[in-house]
Design an enzyme around this catalytic site. Sequence first.
Site, short mmCIF file in Angstrom:
data_model
loop_
_atom_site.label_atom_id
_atom_site.label_comp_id
_atom_site.label_asym_id
_atom_site.label_seq_id
_atom_site.Cartn_x
_atom_site.Cartn_y
_atom_site.Cartn_z
N ASP A 70 12.47 2.76 -2.88
CA ASP A 70 11.58 2.07 -3.82
C ASP A 70 12.28 0.85 -4.40
O ASP A 70 13.35 0.47 -3.93
CB ASP A 70 11.12 3.07 -4.90
CG ASP A 70 9.69 2.84 -5.32
OD1 ASP A 70 9.44 1.81 -5.99
OD2 ASP A 70 8.81 3.66 -4.99
N HIS A 126 8.14 0.98 -10.83
CA HIS A 126 7.47 1.77 -9.78
C HIS A 126 8.35 2.92 -9.27
O HIS A 126 7.88 4.04 -9.08
CB HIS A 126 7.12 0.79 -8.66
CG HIS A 126 6.30 1.33 -7.53
ND1 HIS A 126 6.84 1.98 -6.46
CD2 HIS A 126 4.96 1.27 -7.30
CE1 HIS A 126 5.88 2.30 -5.60
NE2 HIS A 126 4.72 1.88 -6.10
N SER A 307 0.70 5.16 -3.66
CA SER A 307 2.10 5.28 -4.09
C SER A 307 2.31 6.53 -4.92
O SER A 307 3.39 7.11 -4.91
CB SER A 307 2.49 4.10 -4.99
OG SER A 307 2.88 3.00 -4.23
#
Length: 509
Positions: A70, A126, A307
């Site tokens: 990520d 994220h 995601s």
Amino acid sequence: MHALKWAAALTSAAVLAFAAPAPFSRADSTTFTSSQWNIGSTNPDSGYGVHADQAWTITAGAGSIVGVIDIGFLDHADLTGKLLPGYDFITDASAARDGDGRDQNPHDEGNYYSLDGTLVQASSWHGLHVSGTVAAGRSDVSTVGVAPGSKILPLRVGGTAAPADADMAAAIRWGAGLPVDDLPVNPNQADVLNLSIAKIGACPESLQAAIDAAVAEGTAVVVAAGNTWNSETVDPVSVNYPANCHNVVRVTASDYTGNLTTFSNRGTEAVPATIAAPGAHVSSTWNTGQTLPVAGGDTYLAWGGTSMSSPHVAGVLALLRAMRPELSVDQLVTSITATATPFAAPTATAVGGAGIINAPAALAHALSLPTATPSAMPSSSVTPSPSVTPTPSIAPTPSTTPPPSTTPPPTQAPRTSLPVPRFINAAAPKASGTYRVGRKLKASKGTWAPTPTSYSYQWLRNGKKIKGATKATYKLTRSDRYKKVSVKITVRRVGYTSTSATSKSHRIR
Ligand SMILES: [Ca+2]
Ligand SMILES: [Ca+2]
């Protein structure tokens, strides 16, 4: 337009930040009673979460490692002690924002975007959010991940730019314990790699080679289906990679109604989706920083996107591996697809995958798989399964959807003789009270996964049925004196083999 191609619905920047466990509203104005409909099974609003809490009676994933590929990682109280030493694979120093190329620190330096001194897009954190869905967990707050006992291997790619293919390939190889250029070898091989990443285009050969090498090492590769499906653009899974690569678990996004979300890319015959997982209103770990991370800025964010779906599946695979470390990637995938919760709308099955991932059902399936032949696995990594006997041939289960035809690895065994999911009895029933004629004994049900929908009781005297003694309590009679009394409990649930367990017996005075 910013060049980010992360699979999260970044356009939904107006998503709600909230402190768990505050209720929040969903689109149709009804209210969640839990901020974590996606994780548990007890939320009355939805039966379409992963039901992870029912699997935790067996395992929370201790011993498993999930590599999260990520944009970078931050500390958060819910992830204390769960981050292993990872790596920063970003070659481009400007995208990395850390002043150099690859290095040992996968910290998230912020992917905010400013134009002429004005903040256009705040940092997304994220990687922190995705990691929380896998492994967050604390006893004093309600936000937890699917496998709170597992560890995260943080692997940084991308940063402020779409991740370079070479950096992704390096992260996959390194995460799987394979050698990469001049880097030190990763001593913590991941059981699962999660890539909540979607780049438009065909799967690059270098990336496919890295994926194949990881899977050959026994590391599963779980990827987001992508979020570009909408009323104007009908994008199947095949438009973006790594979802269109072979040998990956392709995860679509489902919602609390048991349907595919409007944005989730769909599978096709050529590139079918593997399975769905919650990808709307997913609460997980976050940071209050708008640009740079704020020390002590731990918070939570409800977010949507494939995601968010992908790490649910990675977490469930971590639970399975924790109990059956010797299972192949193909066996793990079979266990999740054979036991998925059917979509509310059957039409979704064709494009959304086998159904919505169900942690306890998948775990029960994995535990019931026969042990591989000794030559097929390294003896050091074998853990005996708990008291589960091989399932005999049983009637087919109505709730089972056949697995989609993902490209099988060459060593795949035929999928024709799959056992029906079976209950796990984690703690035996008990008959408690005073073991004396005239007194009453009370049966406790024991602990089962998944939670049975019905229980029946049969009290036994010297192992033989006592006529009419079929309630949760039993009053001892003179016939019981000097005999041994126990209680047998039989549990049932649709789609499972009914299973019995008997308490310890007690001699009656
Ligand atoms: Ca660097
Ligand atoms: Ca770095």
